[in-house]
Design an enzyme around this catalytic site. Sequence first.
Site, PDB file in Angstrom:
ATOM      1  N   CYS A  34     -14.961 -14.179  -7.680  1.00 29.89           N
ATOM      2  CA  CYS A  34     -14.034 -13.033  -7.581  1.00 29.89           C
ATOM      3  C   CYS A  34     -12.624 -13.888  -7.912  1.00 29.89           C
ATOM      4  CB  CYS A  34     -14.231 -12.115  -6.678  1.00 29.89           C
ATOM      5  SG  CYS A  34     -12.647 -11.114  -6.662  1.00 29.89           S
ATOM      6  N   CYS A  80     -10.328 -12.304  -4.910  1.00 28.65           N
ATOM      7  CA  CYS A  80     -10.597 -13.035  -3.774  1.00 28.65           C
ATOM      8  C   CYS A  80     -10.282 -14.519  -3.819  1.00 28.65           C
ATOM      9  CB  CYS A  80     -11.901 -12.715  -3.059  1.00 28.65           C
ATOM     10  SG  CYS A  80     -12.394 -10.796  -2.804  1.00 28.65           S
ATOM     11  N   HIS A 119       0.800  -5.993   6.149  1.00 27.36           N
ATOM     12  CA  HIS A 119       1.241  -7.371   6.502  1.00 27.36           C
ATOM     13  C   HIS A 119       2.113  -7.479   7.703  1.00 27.36           C
ATOM     14  CE1 HIS A 119       0.648  -7.339   2.045  1.00 27.36           C
ATOM     15  NE2 HIS A 119      -0.186  -8.549   2.415  1.00 27.36           N
ATOM     16  N   LYS A 132      -8.532   1.467   4.135  1.00 26.91           N
ATOM     17  CA  LYS A 132      -7.693   0.540   4.259  1.00 26.91           C
ATOM     18  C   LYS A 132      -6.612   0.428   3.400  1.00 26.91           C
ATOM     19  CE  LYS A 132      -7.623  -4.690   4.296  1.00 26.91           C
ATOM     20  NZ  LYS A 132      -7.848  -6.031   3.748  1.00 26.91           N
ATOM     21  N   HIS A 163     -12.466  -5.713  -4.569  1.00 26.72           N
ATOM     22  CA  HIS A 163     -11.805  -5.384  -5.642  1.00 26.72           C
ATOM     23  C   HIS A 163     -12.240  -4.440  -6.382  1.00 26.72           C
ATOM     24  CE1 HIS A 163      -9.596  -9.111  -3.990  1.00 26.72           C
ATOM     25  NE2 HIS A 163      -8.851  -8.536  -4.567  1.00 26.72           N
ATOM     26  N   HIS A 202       3.166  -4.830   2.210  1.00 24.84           N
ATOM     27  CA  HIS A 202       3.031  -3.437   2.989  1.00 24.84           C
ATOM     28  C   HIS A 202       2.624  -3.550   4.393  1.00 24.84           C
ATOM     29  CE1 HIS A 202      -1.271  -4.434   3.300  1.00 24.84           C
ATOM     30  NE2 HIS A 202      -1.434  -4.441   2.024  1.00 24.84           N
ATOM     31  N   LYS A 218      -2.402  -2.093  -1.816  1.00 27.10           N
ATOM     32  CA  LYS A 218      -1.360  -1.618  -2.960  1.00 27.10           C
ATOM     33  C   LYS A 218      -2.312  -1.257  -3.973  1.00 27.10           C
ATOM     34  CE  LYS A 218       2.414  -1.197  -4.984  1.00 27.10           C
ATOM     35  NZ  LYS A 218       3.456  -0.412  -4.450  1.00 27.10           N
ATOM     36  N   CYS A 256     -17.199  -7.078  -6.974  1.00 27.39           N
ATOM     37  CA  CYS A 256     -16.693  -7.252  -5.914  1.00 27.39           C
ATOM     38  C   CYS A 256     -16.450  -6.299  -5.002  1.00 27.39           C
ATOM     39  CB  CYS A 256     -15.257  -8.120  -5.918  1.00 27.39           C
ATOM     40  SG  CYS A 256     -14.407  -8.393  -4.305  1.00 27.39           S
TER      41      CYS A 256
HETATM   42 ZN    ZN Z   1     -12.741  -9.460  -4.597  1.00 26.82          ZN
END
Ligand code: ZN
Length: 516
Positions: free
Chosen positions: A128, A131, A22, A303, A156, A19, A306, A153
Amino acid sequence: MPERFTVTTPIYYVNDVPHIGHAYNEVATDVLARWHRMRGDDTWMLTGTDEHGQKIMRTAAANGVSPQDWTDRLVETAWIPQLELLNIANDDFIRTTDERHKIGVRIFLERLKEAGYIYHGEFEGQYCVGCEEYKTPNDLVPGTGEFEGQLVCAIHSRPVETVREANYFFKLSEFGDRLLALYDERPDYVQPEHVRNEVRQFVKQGLNDLSISRNTFDWGIKVPWDETHVVYVWFEALLNYITANGYGVDDERFERRWPATHIVGKDIARFHAVIWPAMQMAAGLPISDHVFGHGWLLVGGEKMSKSKATGIEPRQITEVFGVDAFRYYFMSAIAFGSDGSFSWEDLDARYHSELANGLGNLASRVIAMVHKYCDGVVPAVDADDDIQSLVTDAVGRADTAIDRFAIDEAVDAAMSIVERLNGYITEQAPWVLAKDDAQRDRLAAVLASNVHGIGAAAILLAPVMPESAQKLWAAVGGEGDVLAQPIREAHAWQGTGRVSTVPPLFPRIEQAQPAT
Ligand SMILES: [Zn+2]
């Protein structure tokens, strides 16, 4: 000897969908690399993909293919095409499934073990998978919705897994003092300042040893002395920066390319400015030159990601505005190092005011006047003193801004030439001068000043907008490849003395935001 400039993006987690977050990192790193190449530095830009770990193994299985086939497919259909789309001139692309990477990782681990920095131990922690990282209690937040009542997390928003493992550990805890000394002795090692402070604070609280292997799955690089373990994906991924340039197998190449400068998002600055330099110290390597943690792109205050439905594909923007405008916008509109908000309205407004009206219109007007009043021959007279000194000053400011990673300020310096020339034309009114034979010398100086300024601006903008800059350069009589011009001497460029024609560089756009 030209100066060395080795610069890296992070290696991208192959499972992600590329996206504009990046793309932002890739373009910024590319601009820095192109700038240094135009200085004549011995430049080498590295990017690549991070392909091991449990999550990739799981998604490959869910798609009914082997992990290797899965990552091959993602690299070929998503990551390489994104680099091509954005006109990124990377010198190398490393995949952590490359043989050269696996070889280098094993050599590094053997050396760390010999040096006494690896031991076998037991560990239980909250992991996680998203991560690929053990979480401390501070990293967890109360869950909502289906995860109400659990800790999840913070990144996430999903529950972590309690993992108990007998693993190999890296003695990260021994490096706290040396890391703090590094931050003090080299204040420009971690940038910008707020990221440096954050990293410093983290180390000051004390470091735990780091579990660097896993034995519950096998999609990874095997630990050389114990093949029942694979190397922890983050530990292994960081090593791409050296395995790509000959570490352990080609000393000459390695010495030429290392150390490097790492351009990363601030969320992974800790890995790059704490764990990675400790690994380098343990292995007796020269420490990286710089770690620069840039900000996040925010869409509607969030932020870009996706999973949160704020992901915008670069293609959605480039199809409307073109690749150069994409690159220009993100490099100029956001102070490099700070968070920045993306909106279609802002992009559209800047595109039209700065590129279409500012730069494109200036170039086409000046070129048309040189044709009309001088038959396409640039008057062979010096530019006005104030324009010359403005241009020289802009070149110097842009170049020193790059040393501070202030890409936005470098673009700003280049565009200050454009802005001044637009004002200068209005003041000097060459169309009035042209009507008066007594003003032939003034007319000549005004046109020469404009051509001089546009050529210098084209050179300064070339790292950001390579294709448009080339067209601009050729149109004002620049010879050859604009990217081959010495950027520090941009104010001293000499052309053929003839203008040609400039194609419409930044056509007006009626509907900016694609219908969804
Ligand atoms: Zn995470």
